[in-house]
Design an enzyme around this catalytic site. Structure first.
Site, PDB file in Angstrom:
ATOM      1  N   GLY A 156      -1.835   5.061  -4.379  1.00 57.31           N
ATOM      2  CA  GLY A 156      -1.784   3.887  -5.236  1.00 57.31           C
ATOM      3  C   GLY A 156      -0.737   3.921  -6.326  1.00 57.31           C
ATOM      4  N   TYR A 168       0.842  -1.205   0.000  1.00 58.84           N
ATOM      5  CA  TYR A 168       0.000   0.000   0.000  1.00 58.84           C
ATOM      6  C   TYR A 168       0.872   1.249   0.000  1.00 58.84           C
ATOM      7  CZ  TYR A 168       0.942   0.502   5.048  1.00 58.84           C
ATOM      8  OH  TYR A 168       1.551   0.668   6.276  1.00 58.84           O
ATOM      9  N   CYS A 169       0.282   2.364  -0.461  1.00 57.44           N
ATOM     10  CA  CYS A 169       0.939   3.669  -0.423  1.00 57.44           C
ATOM     11  C   CYS A 169      -0.164   4.728  -0.306  1.00 57.44           C
ATOM     12  CB  CYS A 169       1.807   3.894  -1.660  1.00 57.44           C
ATOM     13  SG  CYS A 169       0.905   3.814  -3.225  1.00 57.44           S
ATOM     14  N   THR A 170       0.168   5.992  -0.493  1.00 57.77           N
ATOM     15  CA  THR A 170      -0.794   7.070  -0.251  1.00 57.77           C
ATOM     16  C   THR A 170      -1.989   7.022  -1.193  1.00 57.77           C
ATOM     17  OG1 THR A 170       0.993   8.509   0.514  1.00 57.77           O
ATOM     18  CG2 THR A 170      -1.085   9.575  -0.061  1.00 57.77           C
ATOM     19  N   ILE A 183      -4.129   4.472   0.529  1.00 53.68           N
ATOM     20  CA  ILE A 183      -4.668   4.742   1.861  1.00 53.68           C
ATOM     21  C   ILE A 183      -5.825   5.730   1.778  1.00 53.68           C
ATOM     22  CG2 ILE A 183      -4.097   5.615   4.165  1.00 53.68           C
ATOM     23  CD1 ILE A 183      -1.132   4.947   3.454  1.00 53.68           C
TER      24      ILE A 183
END
Length: 427
Positions: A366, A362-364, A392
């Site tokens: 995508g 996951y990241c901020t 996220i």
């Protein structure tokens, strides 16, 4: 500021497919469309060569000027309630409206000579590439026309949205939004798309950052709610994105134009800087997308198994350490990296850690997971690589009290945004 006597009418034809679109433009002394420089005596061949170079320089500036004006054009919808403006064409630039070509030409010549120069330099570079086919100093009229799309294809010429129905204070209101989005796709003319994006953002009084590359577009822009809504509509109706982007691909949060110091739109090799040639590790090799709900279920299973889950699964945060420090998913592995371009090195140094395991990334928003998961998959060591679609940001929209704890770091002057009351660090 040029006077009326400095103005001359010039007709310029630019190819567009099989048709020709004619622009009537004004040339000004301060645009230096004609150079009056003293040249020392030269041989005939050198003089002919210099004359050819000057012709190219003039041609490039004419094209740049016409394209800049074209990008500012607004065609009023036929459903416009004001009958006087039905089907009318006008131009919007620097929060001003120009109802005739003379007005917009004078404004562009006086206020945007720097932009014209930059665009002309790009055109000259492309013209130089085509010159490698024929190096003889023939005239522009004698030169063979290139086949295929022109310098500025459909990506550049797409219309700007009509803002005549929006009140001035609604367009510039400080109470607004910040949009976060990306789209991986093949962009044939990054410079043309860049010019359109810059014109679009200026037209809507948006600030922020937009990165464009041959592999797609990545943007974070802020402005009033009306401006952001028009921006989304423009993106969704653009020929390049209309079959790829959806309204759900735009992550929104409270903010506005004040969240960024200025507008920066540019062309880069990658839309997110991982430091790996996109042709070597392509976004097309990305991992399996999981919706926020699917990801929530996977994390729930992972956490319910405790230490046993770490034997065959890794919940991987592929952001920078200072981002994960103030907020992260429970039970995640957060690499100690300062920027995303260090992620490939982290993977290379920890191949045994990932070998034979399922990886949930996951990241901020995508975008980093798109290329990051592709890089991890290229190693051929994982049992499976999955990542959170929309990042996220989208997860917290659906699960504000889910398994993500703390704040979300954002790359603008807000620094963090909160979806719940959790605080796990002092930032």
């Amino acid at each position: 500021m040029p006077s009326c006597c400095d103005v001359a009418m010039t007709s310029l034809s630019l190819p567009k497919g099989d048709d020709e679109t004619e622009f009537c433009i004004l040339t000004f002394a301060d645009l230096e469309l004609k150079d009056h420089l003293p040249f020392p005596p030269k041989s005939h061949s050198r003089a002919v060569s210099d004359a050819w170079a000057r012709k190219k320089h003039v041609s490039a500036k004419k094209k740049a000027f016409a394209l800049f004006v074209k990008a500012k054009e607004v065609v009023t919808d036929t459903c416009c309630p004001v009958s006087a403006c039905q089907g009318a064409t006008y131009w919007r630039c620097c929060q001003q409206t120009f109802k005739d070509l003379t007005g917009i030409h004078r404004h562009v010549a006086a206020q945007h000579s720097g932009d014209i120069g930059q665009e002309a330099a790009i055109i000259l570079k492309q013209m130089a590439g085509s010159d490698s086919i024929t190096r003889s100093p023939i005239s522009i009229d004698e030169a063979p026309r290139p086949r295929g799309p022109p310098y500025r294809n459909q990506e550049m010429f797409f219309k700007l949205p009509d803002t005549s129905h929006v009140k001035g204070d609604e367009m510039t209101s400080e109470i607004g939004q910040v949009l976060l989005y990306y789209c991986y796709c093949e962009v044939r003319d990054p410079e043309g798309l860049c010019a359109w994006q810059k014109a679009l953002c200026q037209h809507l009084c948006l600030t922020g950052k937009v990165r464009i590359a041959s592999e797609g577009i990545n943007g974070t822009v802020g402005g009033s709610k009306a401006a952001c809504s028009l921006y989304i509509e423009a993106m969704l109706s653009h020929p390049l994105f209309k079959d790829l982007l959806t309204r759900e691909d735009f992550k929104t949060s409270s903010g506005g134009a004040h969240c960024f110091p200025d507008l920066r739109v540019g062309v880069f090799e990658e839309i997110v800087p991982m430091g790996i040639d996109p042709e070597k590790v392509s976004y097309k090799e990305t991992g399996i997308h999981l919706t926020p709900k699917e990801f929530h279920v996977e994390v729930e299973k992972y956490l319910s198994r405790g230490n046993e889950a770490q034997v065959d699964t890794i919940l991987l945060d592929c952001r920078n350490f200072y981002e994960s420090k103030i907020g992260h998913f429970q039970g995640c592995l957060a690499p100690d990296i300062r920027k995303f371009s260090y992620f490939p090195t982290y993977v290379d140094e920890n191949l045994e850690l990932f070998r034979g395991k399922r990886v949930l990334m996951y990241c901020t928003g995508g975008i980093r997971c798109e290329r990051g998961s592709a890089y991890l998959r290229s190693k051929g060591i994982c049992k499976g690589v999955y990542h959170l679609k929309g990042g996220i940001h989208k997860y917290l929209e659906e699960f504000p009290d889910g398994f993500y704890r703390g704040k979300l770091f954002v790359f603008d002057e807000r620094y963090t945004i909160s979806f719940n009351g959790d605080v796990i660090s002092g930032m």
